[in-house]
Write a protein that holds these residues in place. Structure first.
Motif, PDB file in Angstrom:
ATOM      1  N   LEU A 191       0.752  -1.396  -0.715  1.00  0.00           N
ATOM      2  CA  LEU A 191      -0.209   0.145  -0.249  1.00  0.00           C
ATOM      3  C   LEU A 191       0.638   1.026   0.290  1.00  0.00           C
ATOM      4  N   ILE A 192       1.932   1.478   1.174  1.00  0.00           N
ATOM      5  CA  ILE A 192       2.207   2.114   1.486  1.00  0.00           C
ATOM      6  C   ILE A 192       3.616   2.544  -0.090  1.00  0.00           C
ATOM      7  N   LEU A 193       4.069   1.393  -0.996  1.00  0.00           N
ATOM      8  CA  LEU A 193       4.859   1.559  -1.599  1.00  0.00           C
ATOM      9  C   LEU A 193       4.332   2.244  -3.533  1.00  0.00           C
ATOM     10  N   ASN A 194       3.102   1.482  -3.233  1.00  0.00           N
ATOM     11  CA  ASN A 194       2.161   2.404  -4.001  1.00  0.00           C
ATOM     12  C   ASN A 194       1.653   3.302  -3.772  1.00  0.00           C
ATOM     13  N   LEU A 195       1.293   3.364  -3.220  1.00  0.00           N
ATOM     14  CA  LEU A 195       0.382   5.067  -3.383  1.00  0.00           C
ATOM     15  C   LEU A 195       1.866   6.322  -3.100  1.00  0.00           C
ATOM     16  N   VAL A 196       2.766   5.860  -2.709  1.00  0.00           N
ATOM     17  CA  VAL A 196       3.611   6.704  -2.599  1.00  0.00           C
ATOM     18  C   VAL A 196       4.301   7.073  -3.776  1.00  0.00           C
ATOM     19  N   THR A 197       4.294   5.507  -5.047  1.00  0.00           N
ATOM     20  CA  THR A 197       5.135   6.030  -6.162  1.00  0.00           C
ATOM     21  C   THR A 197       4.199   6.573  -7.105  1.00  0.00           C
ATOM     22  N   SER A 198       2.648   6.648  -6.800  1.00  0.00           N
ATOM     23  CA  SER A 198       2.004   7.354  -7.347  1.00  0.00           C
ATOM     24  C   SER A 198       1.735   8.730  -7.310  1.00  0.00           C
ATOM     25  N   ILE A 199       1.616   8.791  -6.126  1.00  0.00           N
ATOM     26  CA  ILE A 199       1.947  10.025  -5.853  1.00  0.00           C
ATOM     27  C   ILE A 199       2.728  10.947  -6.683  1.00  0.00           C
ATOM     28  N   VAL A 200       3.749  10.495  -6.610  1.00  0.00           N
ATOM     29  CA  VAL A 200       5.419  10.995  -7.446  1.00  0.00           C
ATOM     30  C   VAL A 200       5.062  11.272  -8.820  1.00  0.00           C
ATOM     31  N   VAL A 201       3.613  10.324  -9.450  1.00  0.00           N
ATOM     32  CA  VAL A 201       4.119   9.912 -10.902  1.00  0.00           C
ATOM     33  C   VAL A 201       3.020  11.522 -11.096  1.00  0.00           C
ATOM     34  N   ILE A 202       1.758  11.915 -10.413  1.00  0.00           N
ATOM     35  CA  ILE A 202       0.907  12.879 -10.616  1.00  0.00           C
ATOM     36  C   ILE A 202       1.501  14.080 -10.004  1.00  0.00           C
ATOM     37  N   ILE A 203       2.653  14.007  -9.663  1.00  0.00           N
ATOM     38  CA  ILE A 203       3.524  15.487  -9.312  1.00  0.00           C
ATOM     39  C   ILE A 203       4.203  15.560 -10.904  1.00  0.00           C
ATOM     40  N   ALA A 204       5.045  14.551 -10.850  1.00  0.00           N
ATOM     41  CA  ALA A 204       5.741  14.553 -12.737  1.00  0.00           C
ATOM     42  C   ALA A 204       5.249  14.882 -13.869  1.00  0.00           C
ATOM     43  N   SER A 205       4.114  14.945 -13.956  1.00  0.00           N
ATOM     44  CA  SER A 205       3.432  14.057 -14.894  1.00  0.00           C
ATOM     45  C   SER A 205       2.398  15.214 -14.981  1.00  0.00           C
ATOM     46  N   ARG A 206       2.721  16.750 -14.192  1.00  0.00           N
ATOM     47  CA  ARG A 206       2.765  17.835 -14.576  1.00  0.00           C
ATOM     48  C   ARG A 206       3.422  18.689 -15.631  1.00  0.00           C
TER      49      ARG A 206
END
Length: 310
Positions: free
Chosen positions: A132-147
């Motif tokens: 849960l933690i690993l997938n959530l952290v990597t997903s949030i970084v994806v959202i930030i980096a996709s801007r």
């Protein structure tokens, strides 16, 4: 490797994945999450919930992610390879996150990342909290980096940033196991890289199909439309140079004006670039292309001039 194999086997045995009661529990949890999703979008994004196209796209991406996750789980549990069995924390949620972020919105992507991280952590044969933690952290970084993502190859850069964010998380797990370093840490980091590279490849491959199927116009497609090397724009520049320069200037002005009011500047620039494309049929009937030669309208009546221009 033996520890990873033992953990996978233990989790699989304890979960009873194909037990009827386990399947029923998964269905109940899925129903709960679907209901919560409907309420969330109805309150926070009412325009989204009223769009059948956007809802269908969201559901399609979620289903693709679940299929992706289940395929990975099947491979991990059925594999006889010691290397494959050493995988402990598959990274799956960023696949849906980056697609939804590009095709819909960052807010929808954040909700999907949270939803899928929780849902997959309780439905897959994995270590719940760590997954849960690993997938959530990597997903949030994806959202930030996709801007501001405007080129398809930049998807790989986004996934690499996500992978870098996974490394400290994995190291924290190692420290929690009372180890400063271990071979399993290197294996986890290596497989995290593999998962995110596969994610990038799948996203780049699926994006054009999803854009076409659901009629979504992304910034990536708009950038391709504004590429001066495209066949149509190359013809435009050669055959109608005056109109082409006029369209470039207006496109830049339109983009600045749109950005100042919070509209999509790239869309306005692309649309403006093509707004006079029809002049290619009769370029010499427009003053910007006459370049000091005789104005052909002087040889026509006003009515004839108007008909030609129209």
């Amino acid at each position: 490797i033996e520890a990873g194999e033992s953990m996978n086997q233990a989790i699989s045995d304890s979960r009873r994945i194909w037990d009827p009661l386990t399947i029923l529990a998964s269905l109940i949890l899925s129903l709960i999450f679907v209901t919560i999703s409907g309420l969330y979008f109805r309150i926070s994004q009412p325009t989204f919930i009223r769009s059948l196209r956007e809802i269908s796209l969201f559901v399609c991406i979620v289903l693709l992610t679940l299929l992706f996750a289940k395929s990975i789980e099947y491979v991990l549990l059925k594999s006889t390879s010691d290397v494959i069995e050493a995988v402990r924390y598959p990274i799956v949620a960023p696949f849906a996150t980056i697609l939804i972020c590009i095709l819909l919105s960052p807010r929808a992507a954040l909700f999907a990342a949270t939803l899928l991280s929780i849902l997959l952590s309780v439905s897959l044969a994995v270590d719940h909290s760590h997954f849960l933690i690993l997938n959530l952290v990597t997903s949030i970084v994806v959202i930030i980096a996709s801007r501001g993502l405007r080129k398809r190859k930049e998807v790989f850069t986004v996934c690499m940033k996500s992978w870098l964010s996974a490394i400290p998380v994995l190291y924290a797990y190692t420290l929690a196991d009372n180890h400063l370093a271990s071979a399993s840490l290197l294996i986890d980091i290596g497989f995290s890289f593999v998962f995110l590279i596969v994610t990038a490849v799948l996203v780049v491959g699926l994006l054009p199909a999803l854009e076409t199927l659901f009629g979504v116009l992304t910034d990536m497609t708009l950038m391709e439309y504004t590429d001066p090397g495209s066949d149509l724009l190359r013809r435009f520049a050669i055959e109608v140079p005056g109109t082409y320069q006029h369209s470039l200037v207006l496109g830049n002005l339109a983009e600045i004006c749109a950005q100042s009011i919070g509209a999509n500047g790239l869309f306005c620039r692309a649309a403006t670039l093509y707004h006079d494309i029809g002049k290619m049929n009769n370029p010499q009937f427009y003053t910007e292309n006459q370049q000091g030669t005789v104005n052909i309208h002087q040889l026509l009546t006003p009515l004839e001039s108007a008909q030609v221009i129209i």
